[in-house]
Scaffold this motif. Sequence first.
Motif, PDB file in Angstrom:
ATOM      1  N   UNK A 128      32.566  64.678  14.721  1.00  0.00           N
ATOM      2  CA  UNK A 128      31.549  65.745  14.904  1.00  0.00           C
ATOM      3  C   UNK A 128      30.266  65.854  15.660  1.00  0.00           C
ATOM      4  N   UNK A 129      29.634  66.817  15.770  1.00  0.00           N
ATOM      5  CA  UNK A 129      28.578  66.815  16.772  1.00  0.00           C
ATOM      6  C   UNK A 129      27.855  66.815  15.898  1.00  0.00           C
ATOM      7  N   UNK A 130      25.739  65.961  16.024  1.00  0.00           N
ATOM      8  CA  UNK A 130      25.499  65.468  15.326  1.00  0.00           C
ATOM      9  C   UNK A 130      23.964  65.242  16.298  1.00  0.00           C
ATOM     10  N   UNK A 131      22.941  65.600  15.239  1.00  0.00           N
ATOM     11  CA  UNK A 131      21.139  64.807  15.431  1.00  0.00           C
ATOM     12  C   UNK A 131      21.540  63.698  15.902  1.00  0.00           C
ATOM     13  N   UNK A 132      21.148  63.585  16.313  1.00  0.00           N
ATOM     14  CA  UNK A 132      20.531  61.742  15.541  1.00  0.00           C
ATOM     15  C   UNK A 132      19.288  61.976  16.433  1.00  0.00           C
ATOM     16  N   UNK A 133      17.552  61.257  15.566  1.00  0.00           N
ATOM     17  CA  UNK A 133      16.247  61.130  14.991  1.00  0.00           C
ATOM     18  C   UNK A 133      16.170  59.500  15.382  1.00  0.00           C
ATOM     19  N   UNK A 134      15.480  59.021  15.700  1.00  0.00           N
ATOM     20  CA  UNK A 134      14.855  57.576  16.146  1.00  0.00           C
ATOM     21  C   UNK A 134      13.997  57.605  15.258  1.00  0.00           C
ATOM     22  N   UNK A 145      14.798  52.300  12.540  1.00  0.00           N
ATOM     23  CA  UNK A 145      16.398  53.013  12.349  1.00  0.00           C
ATOM     24  C   UNK A 145      16.232  54.746  12.817  1.00  0.00           C
ATOM     25  N   UNK A 146      17.444  55.134  12.777  1.00  0.00           N
ATOM     26  CA  UNK A 146      17.881  56.746  12.975  1.00  0.00           C
ATOM     27  C   UNK A 146      18.585  57.591  11.530  1.00  0.00           C
ATOM     28  N   UNK A 147      18.402  58.691  11.941  1.00  0.00           N
ATOM     29  CA  UNK A 147      19.091  59.608  11.007  1.00  0.00           C
ATOM     30  C   UNK A 147      19.583  60.347  12.097  1.00  0.00           C
ATOM     31  N   UNK A 148      21.021  60.825  11.344  1.00  0.00           N
ATOM     32  CA  UNK A 148      22.004  62.082  10.958  1.00  0.00           C
ATOM     33  C   UNK A 148      21.723  62.859  10.862  1.00  0.00           C
ATOM     34  N   UNK A 165      22.409  61.330   7.169  1.00  0.00           N
ATOM     35  CA  UNK A 165      22.136  59.775   7.019  1.00  0.00           C
ATOM     36  C   UNK A 165      21.401  59.177   7.335  1.00  0.00           C
ATOM     37  N   UNK A 166      20.822  58.318   6.557  1.00  0.00           N
ATOM     38  CA  UNK A 166      20.193  56.954   6.922  1.00  0.00           C
ATOM     39  C   UNK A 166      21.100  55.504   7.961  1.00  0.00           C
ATOM     40  N   UNK A 169      21.085  49.254   5.926  1.00  0.00           N
ATOM     41  CA  UNK A 169      21.051  47.795   5.645  1.00  0.00           C
ATOM     42  C   UNK A 169      19.183  48.123   6.403  1.00  0.00           C
ATOM     43  N   UNK A 170      18.655  49.600   6.521  1.00  0.00           N
ATOM     44  CA  UNK A 170      17.819  49.602   7.670  1.00  0.00           C
ATOM     45  C   UNK A 170      16.550  49.695   6.654  1.00  0.00           C
ATOM     46  N   UNK A 171      15.215  49.738   7.226  1.00  0.00           N
ATOM     47  CA  UNK A 171      14.316  50.195   5.978  1.00  0.00           C
ATOM     48  C   UNK A 171      13.360  51.951   7.157  1.00  0.00           C
ATOM     49  N   UNK A 172      12.665  52.770   6.258  1.00  0.00           N
ATOM     50  CA  UNK A 172      12.481  53.795   6.601  1.00  0.00           C
ATOM     51  C   UNK A 172      11.003  53.615   6.263  1.00  0.00           C
ATOM     52  N   UNK A 173      10.789  52.941   5.329  1.00  0.00           N
ATOM     53  CA  UNK A 173       8.992  53.066   4.650  1.00  0.00           C
ATOM     54  C   UNK A 173       8.651  53.485   6.345  1.00  0.00           C
ATOM     55  N   UNK A 174       7.365  54.155   5.981  1.00  0.00           N
ATOM     56  CA  UNK A 174       6.334  53.660   6.859  1.00  0.00           C
ATOM     57  C   UNK A 174       6.775  54.336   8.295  1.00  0.00           C
TER      58      UNK A 174
END
Length: 275
Positions: A128-134, A145-148, A165-166, A169-174
């Motif tokens: 379905x439709x989703x926002x995707x943020x870099x 990473x990406x945030x969905x 969801x992130x 296997x990708x880091x988000x720290x920082x």
Amino acid sequence: MIAWPRYDTGNHRIPCPACGRGERDKTLGLTIEADGKGVAHCFRCSFTESYRPDRDTRQQAVAKPRIKAVTTQKHKALSDYGRDLWNACKPLTSVAVAYLKARRCCIPPVDGDLRFHPTLKHPTGYTGPALVARITDAMTRKPMSLHRTWIQANGRKAEVDPPRLLLAGHRKQGGVIRLWPDEAVTVGLGIAEGIETALSMAWAYAPVWSCIDAGNMDAFPYLPGVESLVIGADQEPAGIAAANACAARWADADSEVYITRQPENDLNDAIKEAA
């Protein structure tokens, strides 16, 4: 059991009564409707409970342990899959704009790091439709990473667990989500935890970035050249502590710092209540 009468109308995040690990472990999403009815769901263990004030009754579902995927590779930067997905996304249109408007969010510029995918597949099989943020490194700007967020046009998240969801296997720290591009950040910047919270603050103050969560806000670094910082603080213990830690760091660097205060948990709750 959940003490339902303690909570006002709106959305809340609280510790799960089944798998909670302390006051800061807020994995349970709780929604109170205007008529007092409530529903709660844990994004970790799938515990659910609903509440009917007219009958003073509640129903629970037994928490089921989630199978946690084993990730053998940790990406230091955005993977090829992540880059391909990002490139497949479109500017904010149709359902994405309708969702943000229903949430009373300011629509960010097209050159920011928030896009839309009309048919994104969720790990459960739902599409379905989703926002995707870099997500990019706050200092180096390197994609991480990406945030969905799977969404509906009525301003609600899609009926899928979990709706946000992130990339595994990708880091988000920082990392941060640059809802406005670097070029728009001249002397001032606003930050908040969630995307919707940041876009609510943008009605009064822009440019804004999302820090994703309290941990990233707590560690948000001082950026040379930015003279003032406005922090959209979530009004719960972890959010307030993160905002104060960030403010202290920026104040030590001789920047002007302002922290929001609102009766609701976050600015998006406040602006929806006022609409």
